[in-house]
Write a protein that holds these residues in place. Structure first.
Motif, PDB file in Angstrom:
ATOM      1  N   ASN A  28       4.163  10.506 -17.202  1.00 32.31           N
ATOM      2  CA  ASN A  28       4.618   9.673 -18.317  1.00 32.31           C
ATOM      3  C   ASN A  28       5.641   8.637 -17.859  1.00 32.31           C
ATOM      4  O   ASN A  28       5.646   7.498 -18.345  1.00 32.31           O
ATOM      5  N   PHE A  29       6.521   9.034 -16.951  1.00 34.59           N
ATOM      6  CA  PHE A  29       7.666   8.196 -16.615  1.00 34.59           C
ATOM      7  C   PHE A  29       7.666   7.715 -15.160  1.00 34.59           C
ATOM      8  O   PHE A  29       8.712   7.461 -14.574  1.00 34.59           O
ATOM      9  N   GLY A  30       6.476   7.582 -14.590  1.00 34.36           N
ATOM     10  CA  GLY A  30       6.320   6.846 -13.350  1.00 34.36           C
ATOM     11  C   GLY A  30       6.697   7.568 -12.077  1.00 34.36           C
ATOM     12  O   GLY A  30       7.031   6.921 -11.082  1.00 34.36           O
ATOM     13  N   MET A  31       6.653   8.887 -12.067  1.00 34.74           N
ATOM     14  CA  MET A  31       6.953   9.644 -10.855  1.00 34.74           C
ATOM     15  C   MET A  31       5.715  10.437 -10.436  1.00 34.74           C
ATOM     16  O   MET A  31       4.969  10.912 -11.285  1.00 34.74           O
ATOM     17  N   THR A  32       5.534  10.568  -9.143  1.00 37.49           N
ATOM     18  CA  THR A  32       4.295  11.189  -8.657  1.00 37.49           C
ATOM     19  C   THR A  32       4.521  12.317  -7.661  1.00 37.49           C
ATOM     20  O   THR A  32       3.615  13.113  -7.428  1.00 37.49           O
ATOM     21  N   ASP A  33       5.700  12.388  -7.071  1.00 37.70           N
ATOM     22  CA  ASP A  33       5.928  13.315  -5.956  1.00 37.70           C
ATOM     23  C   ASP A  33       6.606  14.594  -6.459  1.00 37.70           C
ATOM     24  O   ASP A  33       7.812  14.627  -6.695  1.00 37.70           O
ATOM     25  N   LEU A  34       5.821  15.639  -6.600  1.00 35.39           N
ATOM     26  CA  LEU A  34       6.307  16.935  -7.086  1.00 35.39           C
ATOM     27  C   LEU A  34       6.375  17.911  -5.918  1.00 35.39           C
ATOM     28  O   LEU A  34       5.406  18.082  -5.174  1.00 35.39           O
ATOM     29  N   LYS A  35       7.519  18.560  -5.773  1.00 38.98           N
ATOM     30  CA  LYS A  35       7.704  19.544  -4.709  1.00 38.98           C
ATOM     31  C   LYS A  35       8.128  20.871  -5.330  1.00 38.98           C
ATOM     32  O   LYS A  35       8.969  20.904  -6.234  1.00 38.98           O
ATOM     33  N   LEU A  36       7.551  21.967  -4.833  1.00 38.33           N
ATOM     34  CA  LEU A  36       7.741  23.282  -5.426  1.00 38.33           C
ATOM     35  C   LEU A  36       8.314  24.237  -4.389  1.00 38.33           C
ATOM     36  O   LEU A  36       7.776  24.373  -3.289  1.00 38.33           O
ATOM     37  N   LEU A 157      13.819  12.782 -17.050  1.00 34.02           N
ATOM     38  CA  LEU A 157      12.897  11.769 -16.539  1.00 34.02           C
ATOM     39  C   LEU A 157      12.787  10.593 -17.504  1.00 34.02           C
ATOM     40  O   LEU A 157      12.651   9.439 -17.077  1.00 34.02           O
ATOM     41  N   TYR A 158      12.874  10.856 -18.793  1.00 38.79           N
ATOM     42  CA  TYR A 158      12.871   9.774 -19.783  1.00 38.79           C
ATOM     43  C   TYR A 158      14.073   8.853 -19.574  1.00 38.79           C
ATOM     44  O   TYR A 158      13.950   7.625 -19.580  1.00 38.79           O
ATOM     45  N   GLU A 159      15.247   9.434 -19.369  1.00 39.31           N
ATOM     46  CA  GLU A 159      16.449   8.625 -19.197  1.00 39.31           C
ATOM     47  C   GLU A 159      16.404   7.798 -17.911  1.00 39.31           C
ATOM     48  O   GLU A 159      17.061   6.765 -17.810  1.00 39.31           O
ATOM     49  N   LEU A 160      15.626   8.238 -16.947  1.00 37.62           N
ATOM     50  CA  LEU A 160      15.519   7.507 -15.680  1.00 37.62           C
ATOM     51  C   LEU A 160      14.381   6.494 -15.670  1.00 37.62           C
ATOM     52  O   LEU A 160      14.113   5.866 -14.644  1.00 37.62           O
ATOM     53  N   ARG A 161      13.709   6.314 -16.784  1.00 37.28           N
ATOM     54  CA  ARG A 161      12.475   5.524 -16.820  1.00 37.28           C
ATOM     55  C   ARG A 161      12.676   4.086 -16.363  1.00 37.28           C
ATOM     56  O   ARG A 161      11.770   3.477 -15.788  1.00 37.28           O
ATOM     57  N   ASP A 162      13.865   3.514 -16.608  1.00 38.43           N
ATOM     58  CA  ASP A 162      14.083   2.125 -16.190  1.00 38.43           C
ATOM     59  C   ASP A 162      14.087   1.982 -14.671  1.00 38.43           C
ATOM     60  O   ASP A 162      13.898   0.884 -14.147  1.00 38.43           O
TER      61      ASP A 162
END
Length: 257
Positions: A28-36, A157-162
Motif C-alpha cells: 500500500n505504501f510503497g515498500m517491497t523489502d520484507l525481512k523475517l 508505514l502510512y506516516e512514512l508514505r511521503d
C-alpha cells in the motif's frame, strides 16, 4: 525519490496473518523489502497469503529470512515499541519519536534504514532495543497502549508514505480550488444579493468580510463555486423582479416592517 525505501523487519512473529497484513501495508505504501527473523511457517494456502492481498504476488514470496544481528550490522535501525521510557534515566526506550516525528527525521538520514517490529504480545525486549539506533512509538490510550502487530506496522508505514510513495490514487487537492476570478465573482454576487434583499447597509461590509473568511477557509472547488454562483444569481434576479413589481404597482414593501 533518490533513496531506497526502508526495509521492514519482523522479529519472531507467531501469527502468519500478521506477517501477511504487514506485507499488504508495505505494498500500500510503497515498500517491497520484507525481512523475517525466526518466522513461523508461511503456508502458501495459509492466512499469511490470505491477508497479504496483492502483496502475495511479490512482497511476501520475496521476503528474506535473516538474523537480528545481520539487521543491526547492515542498517540504520528503528525499533518499534508500545511501551517507552518516561525520561532519560530509562535510556533504552528514551528518547523516542512518534511516527510523524520519525518521518521528518528520516528525510535527513542518507543510509539504508530498517523498521524493526517485535513479536506479538511483548514486542522487542530491552536487550534487542539497546542494539538499535532509534525508537518509535505510536501514541495511544494509556489504558491500553499495545496495538496489534499488523495495525502498528500499518500506522507507521502510512506516516512514512511521503518518503516512499511518489503518487497516490488521490487527486492533487491543491489543483481543485476554483479559479480566483470565479471566487471573486461569487463575492460580487454576495454583495448584489445583500443589496437586493434589503439587508441593512451598516451590516453589509461586515457580512461580506465574514463570508470571505468562510470561503477562504473552505477552498471551494470549481463545481462548488459555480453552483453557489447559480443559486445567488437566481435568488438575486427574483428579488430584483419582486422589487420591480412592487414599484410598478406601488405596493408597500412588507419586508421593511
Amino acid at each position: 525519490m533518490s533513496r531506497d525505501p526502508p526495509v521492514v523487519v519482523v522479529v519472531d512473529a507467531k501469527t502468519p496473518g500478521n506477517i501477511g497484513t504487514i506485507a499488504r501495508a508495505m505494498k500500500n505504501f510503497g515498500m517491497t523489502d520484507l525481512k523475517l527473523v525466526n518466522p513461523p511457517e508461511l503456508d502458501p494456502d495459509g492466512e499469511a497469503h490470505g491477508f497479504a492481498g496483492h502483496a502475495r504476488e511479490d512482497v511476501l514470496p520475496n521476503a528474506d529470512e535473516v538474523t537480528f544481528e545481520e539487521v543491526v550490522a547492515n542498517y540504520h535501525t528503528v525499533g518499534c515499541t508500545a511501551i517507552t521510557g518516561e525520561d532519560s534515566r530509562r535510556h533504552v526506550r528514551f528518547p523516542f519519536k512518534t511516527p510523524r516525528e520519525l518521518a521528518d527525521s528520516l528525510r535527513t538520514v542518507d543510509a539504508p534504514t530498517a523498521l524493526v517490529f517485535g513479536r506479538e504480545g511483548r514486542g522487542l525486549d530491552n536487550e534487542e532495543l539497546a542494539q538499535l539506533d532509534e525508537v518509535c512509538s505510536i501514541p495511544a490510550s494509556d489504558d491500553y497502549p499495545v496495538l496489534n502487530l499488523g495495525q502498528a506496522a500499518t500506522i507507521l508505514l502510512y506516516e512514512l508514505r511521503d518518503l516512499t510513495v511518489e503518487e497516490t490514487q488521490l487527486p492533487d487537492v491543491e489543483r481543485e480550488r476554483a479559479e480566483e476570478a470565479d471566487i471573486e465573482r461569487f463575492h460580487d454576487y454576495v454583495g448584489d444579493f445583500l443589496d437586493a434583499s434589503g439587508y441593512k447597509p451598516v451590516k453589509r461590509d461586515k457580512t461580506r468580510r465574514l463570508v470571505r473568511r468562510l470561503v477562504g477557509r473552505a477552498h471551494p472547488t470549481d463545481r462548488e463555486i459555480h453552483t453557489l454562483l447559480g443559486v445567488l444569481r437566481r435568488a438575486t434576479a427574483q428579488l430584483d423582479h419582486r422589487s420591480e413589481l412592487l414599484d410598478e404597482y406601488d405596493e408597500p414593501d412588507r419586508w421593511d416592517k
